[in-house]
Scaffold this motif. Structure first.
Motif: not given
Length: 640
Positions: A82-83, A86, A144, A148, A151, A340, A404, A406-407, A410
């Protein structure tokens, strides 16, 4: 359950990234993303080992060190796909603005790795193909897989729109075809759905980009199945030999799967998952004209915005579940308010506007964008916030990377694609939701229309809009009139336009035959406003926060000295606006106040009133804090 309408006619859809050129305030941010942030994201992903995990041409990273939150011993992450997805999405949006062969080559290298990784049947997940092979689809609740996939799909759509290259899009379409065969109500198909909603949004994007309706149908399936009895996660846990009751978060409210979505009325659980789910519901409601989802979406929106939303547009006060607790629980210093979550709220609000222009959603979208989301990225584009308190004693700072991460991608993908959130396009109209300087090239049934928007917003509220249809045509132009913009004025080709009878749901509705060169000038007054919290929010009683236009303001120690809670604003004190070059020319506020001067030798508690001296304090936009010297920060200020 009521069967949704079979109609697939959409109302308002966003333009594609290449249809909008952004200038002004967000143009500057996008320049920073293109020059710095997207390179930083991809480099740090690779440095963290993500390419080692996905590429079968590289040594398998295997299981190494303890992984926080689980019993496995891993240094790799099950959500790393996912990272990458994105980050590719954010980088693609900048490529649409600035061609960059080196950046494009780096993305192509990652895409090549995913091509090598993809299974013969189309399945694509680095964790279950390289780290724990043979366990795919055994734990949708926690692991996930579909998140995944979502994204990666969004990254593929963005890369296709930016470069015209189809390889990544074809890879993800092949994966989506596999998902369509695996999930469904047919014999032998799985009725599952992801513990972390997101794939629903991606499938709609993929369906729009490819013209494949079955992808949008699958998004609808995931929405419809969520929370149905018998509960899928119970059966799934039993099948892998686990006790369904042995669940770390205790309740399926954590993943918004505690009941069918059409029955839900309260925002609960993990904040990001919640907003992604509701955004997916809104997408499905728009694509299928599914009015059975409308009551739930309206009630969920009200529950969040009236009882659980920070003034910054952030939500989710608790670090324990990264989400909701109880109504009006809005602490300041311990606020989690994940970046996020604010980004996801922008997604949700934007998709609610698919049902038609409505200030109820657009105003919150703007608030979350300019405050709770934008604060997640430093002005130089290299540092990030994960959680966003509204008060700091000086120890909270942006970080370079996170276990993590993710932000960072995002917020980057949101800002880089901001032009797609500014407009909505229907068969018979154009809506302008956000006043973003630049130009949009839009297509109506009557022919192409260019929209030129000139403004320094949010520095001031003066907005000039020039319409350039290729041929004269009749349609409705909808302009958002923010709730805070009292006394707004509008002219059309230099003549005053009456607003009283033309405002519907907070939008000025202008229907006429538009000619090339028609010019509108909208002036939104931007006085400084003092906001008071509802009495149920105990932490903010006797305090106010300052807003001007869409921006929430705060005090920083660098401008006002330490002990910010010793400052009290005068209830009728004067305020003025100044421009400050050290923060990029942003508008700051100079506000009359008093500062208490306690005798340092006094006891902690005393019957003596503290002396106070007049002082003028400086407030800066919340999104700009922690870009200079470290120190205290305060959003909610005591009032005399």
């Amino acid at each position: 359950m009521t069967e949704p309408s079979s109609s697939t006619s959409a109302r308002f859809r966003p333009p594609a990234i290449h249809q909008v050129k952004v200038e002004g305030f967000f143009g500057t941010w996008i320049e920073t993303l293109a020059a710095t942030t997207v390179h930083t994201l991809l480099d740090r992903c690779i440095q963290a080992g993500m390419l080692d995990q996905i590429d079968p041409a590289r040594p398998n990273p295997g299981l190494r060190i303890p992984f926080q939150g689980g019993n496995s011993t891993v240094s790799t992450q099950m959500f790393w796909d996912s990272d990458f997805g994105k980050s590719i999405e954010a980088a693609s949006y900048t490529l649409a603005r600035h061609p960059d062969p080196a950046l494009e080559a780096k993305i192509d290298e990652i895409i090549d790795a995913y091509a090598r990784l993809q299974a013969e049947d189309g399945y694509l997940n680095s964790w279950y193909l390289r780290i724990e092979p043979g366990k795919r689809w055994t734990n949708l609740r926690d692991c996930h897989e579909l998140y995944n996939a979502g994204h990666l799909m969004e990254g593929a759509v963005a890369y296709f729109h930016a470069t015209g290259k189809r390889r990544f899009l074809d890879i993800m379409a092949r994966y989506a075809d596999y998902l369509c065969s695996i999930f469904g109500t047919g014999a032998g198909q799985m009725r599952g759905y992801c513990g972390h909603p997101e794939v629903e949004l991606a499938l709609v994007k993929l369906g729009r980009a490819t013209g494949e309706q079955r992808y949008i149908d699958l998004a609808r399936f995931f929405i419809d199945q969520r929370g149905q009895a018998p509960h899928y996660y119970d059966a799934e846990a039993a099948q892998r030999g686990d006790d369904p009751k042995d669940y770390y978060f205790g309740s399926y409210e954590y993943s918004q799967s505690h009941e069918p979505v059409r029955d839900q009325r309260r925002v609960v659980g993990h904040a990001v998952r919640a907003a992604y789910l509701y955004a997916g519901m809104a997408d499905v409601a728009t694509e299928f004209a599914d009015h059975t989802l409308t009551p739930a979406l309206g009630a969920l929106w009200d529950h969040l915005t009236k009882k659980n939303l920070y003034v910054t547009g952030g939500f989710g006060p608790s670090a324990h579940n990264e989400g909701l607790t109880f109504d009006y629980d809005l602490p300041n210093a311990t606020a989690y308010a994940e970046t996020c979550a604010a980004v996801a709220l922008v997604f949700w609000a934007s998709r609610m506007l698919g049902l038609g222009p409505n200030r109820r959603y657009a105003d919150i979208m703007e608030r979350a964008l300019y405050n709770g989301a934008l604060v997640g990225l430093s002005r130089d584009g290299t540092r990030f916030f994960y959680d966003n308190p509204l008060e700091s004693r000086g120890a909270h700072h942006r970080w370079i990377w996170h276990h993590c991460p993710c932000c960072p991608p995002n917020i980057a993908r949101l800002i880089a694609s901001i032009g797609t959130y500014a407009y909505g396009l229907a068969d018979d109209g154009i809506a302008i939701h956000l006043y973003v300087a630049g130009e949009a090239s839009l297509a109506l049934p009557g022919g192409p229309v260019r929209v030129r928007l000139e403004t320094r917003y949010p520095e001031d509220g003066q907005i000039a809009i020039t319409l350039l249809p290729e041929i004269p045509q009749t349609f409705t132009l909808s302009l958002r009139l923010p709730e805070w913009a009292q006394g707004a004025t509008l002219t059309l080709n230099g003549e005053p336009a009456a607003l009283t009878d033309q405002v519907q749901d907070g939008y000025i509705q202008l229907r006429r035959q538009w000619q090339a060169g028609d010019r509108l000038e909208l002036d939104l007054a931007m006085p400084v406003r003092r906001l008071h919290a509802a009495p149920e929010v105990g932490a903010n009683q006797g305090r106010v926060t300052l807003m001007r236009g869409p921006l929430v303001y705060c005090l920083e120690e660098q401008d006002n000295g330490p002990a910010l809670n010793s400052i009290r604003l005068n209830s009728s004190g004067l305020m003025r606006c100044d421009a400050v070059d050290e923060l990029g020319g942003i508008v700051t506020l100079a506000v009359e106040a008093v500062r208490e001067r306690p005798d340092k030798e006094e006891d902690l508690y005393t019957t003596n009133a503290k002396d106070a001296a007049p002082v003028t304090v400086r407030a800066i936009p919340y999104y700009a804090w922690d870009n200079r010297m470290p120190g205290e920060m305060l959003v909610w200020l005591r009032e005399c």
